[in-house]
Design an enzyme around this catalytic site. Structure first.
Site, PDB file in Angstrom:
ATOM      1  N   ASP A   1       2.266 -19.061  -6.036  1.00 31.00           N
ATOM      2  CA  ASP A   1       2.644 -17.511  -5.497  1.00 31.00           C
ATOM      3  C   ASP A   1       2.432 -17.969  -4.014  1.00 31.00           C
ATOM      4  OD1 ASP A   1       3.134 -15.322  -4.569  1.00 31.00           O
ATOM      5  OD2 ASP A   1       1.951 -14.320  -5.944  1.00 31.00           O
TER       6      ASP A   1
ATOM      7  N   PHE B   1      -4.256 -11.760  -6.524  1.00 32.47           N
ATOM      8  CA  PHE B   1      -3.307 -10.706  -6.451  1.00 32.47           C
ATOM      9  C   PHE B   1      -2.065 -11.472  -6.623  1.00 32.47           C
ATOM     10  CE2 PHE B   1      -0.683  -7.363  -4.238  1.00 32.47           C
ATOM     11  CZ  PHE B   1      -0.929  -6.482  -4.966  1.00 32.47           C
TER      12      PHE B   1
ATOM     13  N   LYS C   1       7.783 -11.375   1.263  1.00 31.81           N
ATOM     14  CA  LYS C   1       7.207 -11.001   3.019  1.00 31.81           C
ATOM     15  C   LYS C   1       7.946 -11.627   3.941  1.00 31.81           C
ATOM     16  CE  LYS C   1       2.511 -10.279   1.125  1.00 31.81           C
ATOM     17  NZ  LYS C   1       2.075  -8.744   1.417  1.00 31.81           N
TER      18      LYS C   1
END
Ligand code: PLP
Length: 406
Positions: free
Chosen positions: A224, A138, A253
């Site tokens: 990532d 993802f 985040k």
């Protein structure tokens, strides 16, 4: 007129005016501190979701709140047409914390934007178009990030909107990757631990093999770290566990402690392909977000938050593994690193546990349908973790078929 809105009003306004992209729990939170949230009725919840790995320092960490208040009184936004003091300061604080070789940073506003920019940078830096990503990955919801996301459910119905650059290989399988590598491959993009895919940790040595393959074929390695970064797995960045440094790394985040900010880091050589006009963002690296991120980094370093996450995570994983041995019919596997933990459950039990935990006022998330994903604030106390454990143990006791309780 909407101050102190009750839950019924929140729901009613939401259903009238907000697009229905989220399947929300029946609660709205109005206040938070550390790993605790309070809802519209003043009820207290233990947060094991941490705003989906955003609230690494917990809710409303005083250092972040202080920095935001100070910056809000000085300057909120000017645009990247001008130098930004706080952006330069943040880059200088972040650079020494990055994996070896990464020196230059571009600031944006979210994880998907960081991935989008990273893919763009890889294509510009190599002059190649091919991207290899992992099945079950993802990377975000914008076009290129989604094109590199190896889960059909997120891409369904979008057809030609997605660039068809990416091909997918089995995560953790270096041989499968080797078979796909070639002279047209600009980059391989991977999560060091897959998050949304269900907290999947690759086999030891995998990232090292991927690094070697990228070097052999002149491709770039993009890691990532949007979810795994900022101390989540017990190191500032997850790739430090393997000693592998990427050419490009994405973050977001927890970097802003609750304020939206993302970043791309790259080696100086790769970063040289971003020249004036090739990339940009109106909000990216604005003074407010950067002030928050400076406070986050200061606190993470001075309090050694990553080491604390490692030790609390290890202790919790040990207890969960012991619980799995007692209730093998409920818990199939416990996996993860630091305070990024997946508890794989049988059948629909992960969802049942989420509901049971919610009624005990403990918040958990379910990923990949059957994995209870824990991403609590890294500042969570051992006592709070014990409370979560008690709720899980009680669920196991009630839920396990009697003949299988060991
Ligand atoms: N990359 C990874 C590894 C993620 O886990 C996520 C979000 O969960 C993203 C990218 C996208 O981040 P955002 O939701 O901030 O766009």
């Amino acid at each position: 007129m909407y101050d102190n809105m009750d839950m019924a009003t929140v729901k009613s306004l939401d259903s009238q005016h907000v697009m229905a992209t989220y399947q929300r729990e029946d609660v709205a939170f109005v206040r938070g501190k550390g790993a605790v949230l309070w809802d519209t009725e003043g009820k207290e919840y233990l947060d094991m979701v941490g705003g989906l790995a955003v609230c690494g320092l917990g809710h409303c960490h005083p250092a972040v709140v202080r920095a935001l208040r100070k910056q809000a009184g000085l300057l909120l936004h000017t645009s990247n047409l001008y130098y930004i003091q706080k952006q330069a300061e943040l880059a200088a604080r972040l650079a020494p914390l990055l994996p070896k070789g990464l020196e230059k940073i571009f600031f944006c506003n979210s994880g998907t934007e960081a991935v989008e920019g990273a893919l763009k940078l890889a294509v510009l830096a190599t002059g190649r178009q091919g991207i290899i990503a992992a099945e079950n990955s993802f990377h975000g919801r914008t076009a290129a990030a989604l094109a590199a996301t190896g889960q059909e459910k997120y891409r369904k119905g979008l057809g030609g909107l997605l660039p068809v650059l990416a091909s997918f290989v089995k995560y953790g399988d270096a041989e499968a990757l080797s078979a796909k590598m070639g002279p047209d491959i600009a980059a391989v993009i991977l999560e060091p631990v897959q998050g949304e895919g269900g907290v999947v940790v690759p086999p030891d040595g995998y990232l090292e093999q991927v690094r070697t393959l990228c070097d052999m074929h002149g491709a770039l390695l993009i890691l990532d770290e949007v979810q795994t970064g900022m101390g989540r797995t017990g190191k500032m960045f997850c790739c430090e566990h393997s000693g592998v440094s990427p050419d490009i790394m994405t973050m977001a985040k927890a970097l802003g402690g609750g304020v939206p900010i993302g970043a791309i880091a790259a080696t100086a050589k790769v970063a040289a392909s971003f020249t004036p006009g090739t990339h940009g963002s109106t909000f990216g690296g604005n003074p407010l977000a950067c002030a928050a991120a400076c406070a986050v980094l200061d606190t993470m370093v001075s309090r050694d938050i990553a080491a604390a996450a490692a030790s609390k995570g290890e202790a919790l994983q040990r207890k969960l593994s012991a619980l799995m041995k007692r209730y093998p019919a409920v818990i199939k596997e416990v996996r993860g690193r630091g305070l990024m933990i997946g508890i794989v459950m049988e059948g629909e039990r992960a969802k049942a546990f989420k509901a049971a935990a919610f009624s005990s006022r403990v918040l958990v998330n379910v990923a990949a349908g059957n994995v209870v994903r824990l991403l609590p604030p890294l500042v969570i106390t051992r006592k709070q973790l014990a409370r979560f454990y008690d709720v899980l143990e009680e669920f196991c006791q009630k839920d396990a078929p009697a003949e299988q309780c060991l």
